[in-house]
Design an enzyme around this catalytic site. Structure first.
Site, short mmCIF file in Angstrom:
data_model
loop_
_atom_site.label_atom_id
_atom_site.label_comp_id
_atom_site.label_asym_id
_atom_site.label_seq_id
_atom_site.Cartn_x
_atom_site.Cartn_y
_atom_site.Cartn_z
N LYS A 111 -8.71 8.76 20.15
CA LYS A 111 -7.47 9.50 19.86
C LYS A 111 -7.41 10.78 20.69
CE LYS A 111 -6.59 7.52 15.36
NZ LYS A 111 -6.91 7.64 13.93
N LYS A 194 -5.63 -7.71 19.74
CA LYS A 194 -5.32 -7.58 18.31
C LYS A 194 -3.87 -7.23 18.07
CE LYS A 194 -5.71 -3.22 15.94
NZ LYS A 194 -5.82 -2.74 14.68
N LYS A 197 0.19 -1.74 15.61
CA LYS A 197 1.42 -0.98 15.85
C LYS A 197 1.45 -0.41 17.26
CE LYS A 197 0.65 0.41 11.88
NZ LYS A 197 0.37 0.97 10.57
P1 ADP Z 1 -2.52 -0.38 13.22
O1 ADP Z 1 -3.69 -0.84 14.05
O2 ADP Z 1 -1.35 -1.27 13.35
O3 ADP Z 1 -2.16 1.08 13.44
P2 ADP Z 1 -3.84 0.57 10.89
O4 ADP Z 1 -4.84 1.19 11.81
O5 ADP Z 1 -2.93 1.48 10.13
O6 ADP Z 1 -2.98 -0.49 11.71
O7 ADP Z 1 -4.62 -0.39 9.88
C1 ADP Z 1 -4.55 -0.41 8.47
C2 ADP Z 1 -5.49 -1.46 7.94
O8 ADP Z 1 -5.16 -2.76 8.44
C3 ADP Z 1 -6.97 -1.21 8.33
O9 ADP Z 1 -7.82 -1.59 7.26
C4 ADP Z 1 -7.14 -2.12 9.51
O10 ADP Z 1 -8.50 -2.49 9.70
C5 ADP Z 1 -6.27 -3.32 9.16
N1 ADP Z 1 -5.75 -3.99 10.39
C6 ADP Z 1 -4.82 -3.52 11.26
N2 ADP Z 1 -4.60 -4.40 12.27
C7 ADP Z 1 -5.40 -5.47 12.04
C8 ADP Z 1 -5.62 -6.73 12.72
N3 ADP Z 1 -4.96 -7.06 13.84
N4 ADP Z 1 -6.55 -7.57 12.20
C9 ADP Z 1 -7.22 -7.26 11.07
N5 ADP Z 1 -7.05 -6.11 10.38
C10 ADP Z 1 -6.15 -5.21 10.84
#
Ligand code: ADP
Ligand code: TRP
Length: 327
Positions: A111, A194, A197
């Site tokens: 970050k 993966k 967002k």
């Molecule tokens: P993003 O990566 O979209 O910003 P977050 O970091 O807010 O999502 O993730 C929130 C939760 O969802 C966490 O526990 C994260 O590990 C899970 N998560 C997000 N994307 C995935 C993915 N592609 N596969 C599995 N778990 C995910």
């Protein structure tokens, strides 16, 4: 019953990665554990210092959590910023967290690289706030995706160090928890690793059937199986990952055989995945609409959740103050 806590930052709508990777585990766990879930709105300030409408974003995620099947009677849901006790524990934990170890956390480094003009102290102490979220309930298990493993290691360190410094056995060391045997990574359909967002490749729980189908049909593929029983390249394996998580075992077997005897048509595979995803998402989407329309209900659920979280945190903080020496 063992205590379980987890949270998600309200930085956008829930997508299939969040659902299959985290929220579906929350729903399954509420039957077997003493669960609490929250919306990490303070954490989102580390990357989004001027939130557009933070109360509305919290309501949005709350409606989505509920629509996925979290039952607030069994598993209270609260908004992080409604429970101020967390801040006091965050302060105590920060007194025993060291610059070097915080700087070494990969998510901090990532970050910091992404926002070089805003490497703020909140970003650095993200893991101690996360530890406070967990330790204030003295939780034993935390369902999170694979990307949170290092933050969880810091939470354990905070617990261990507190116990050691004050000579007590007060905080349990919280363990990462995956409902299936290992952490699930939901892939992107654009050939990237993966769904996320910031990757801009998400299928959202709010997407309608047409949008979902369009996104699936556009998934990256190759020229098709060339030799019987060959290994699948990553983009194709990604599609099979979706079959594994969204379709029946029979359907998976059917397409697996088609791959193996080189008769697989990607169009058919994608149509199947789209149909099965729509069948999962459609009822959730309907419930999101219903909950979103009832802001009074959402506010009541959040208020009751916060009351229960505060009760649990207050009891912990009373002990923490005494242990640290404030009598
Ligand atoms: P993003 O990566 O979209 O910003 P977050 O970091 O807010 O999502 O993730 C929130 C939760 O969802 C966490 O526990 C994260 O590990 C899970 N998560 C997000 N994307 C995935 C993915 N592609 N596969 C599995 N778990 C995910
Ligand atoms: N860091 C988590 C994420 O990005 C969100 C989070 C904040 C969390 N506090 C937590 C998760 C406590 C579990 C427990 O997904």
């Amino acid at each position: 019953m063992e205590k379980v806590v987890s949270g998600i930052r309200p930085t956008g709508n829930l997508h299939l990665g969040n659902y299959f990777g985290a929220v579906r585990s929350f729903v399954q766990m509420q039957d077997e554990y003493d669960c609490m879930f929250f919306i990490a709105d303070w954490h989102s300030l580390t990357t989004h210092p001027k939130p557009e409408n933070i109360q509305q974003s919290a309501r949005t995620i709350l409606a989505e959590y509920l629509a996925c099947g979290i039952d607030p009677q069994r598993a209270p849901i609260y908004v992080q910023s409604d429970v101020k006790e967390t801040l006091e524990l965050y302060l105590f934990l920060n007194m025993n967290a060291y610059l070097g170890e915080l700087e070494r956390v990969t998510t901090f480094k990532e970050k910091a690289r992404k926002q070089p003009d805003n490497v703020n102290a909140g970003l650095l102490t993200y893991p101690t706030l996360m530890a406070a979220d967990i330790l204030q309930h003295r939780a034993a298990k935390v369902p999170v995706g694979k990307d949170q493993e290092q933050n969880m290691e810091m939470a354990r360190k905070c617990a261990r160090r507190f116990n050691h410094i004050y000579g007590v056995d007060f905080f349990p060391e919280p363990q990462n928890f995956y409902f299936s045997e290992k952490a699930l990574k939901v892939p992107g359909l654009d050939g990237s690793g993966k769904m996320g967002k910031s990757e801009g490749n998400c299928i959202y729980l709010r997407d309608d059937d047409k949008t979902i189908t369009k996104k699936v049909m556009k998934a990256v593929t190759d020229s098709g199986p060339q030799e019987p029983n060959s290994q699948r390249p990553e983009v194709i394996e990604n599609l099979f990952t979706f079959l594994r998580i969204a379709s029946s075992e029979d359907t998976y077997q059917y397409f697996d055989e088609k791959w193996n005897d080189c008769t697989l048509r990607y169009g058919d595979l994608k149509k199947q995945i789209a149909a099965d995803l729509c069948a999962i998402v459609a009822p959730i989407r309907q419930r999101i609409e219903d909950y979103s329309a009832d802001t009074a209900l959402l506010d009541r659920i959040a208020r009751e959740g916060a009351d229960r979280a505060r009760e649990s945190a207050t009891a912990t903080l009373r002990e923490v103050r005494r242990i640290v020496g404030f009598r």
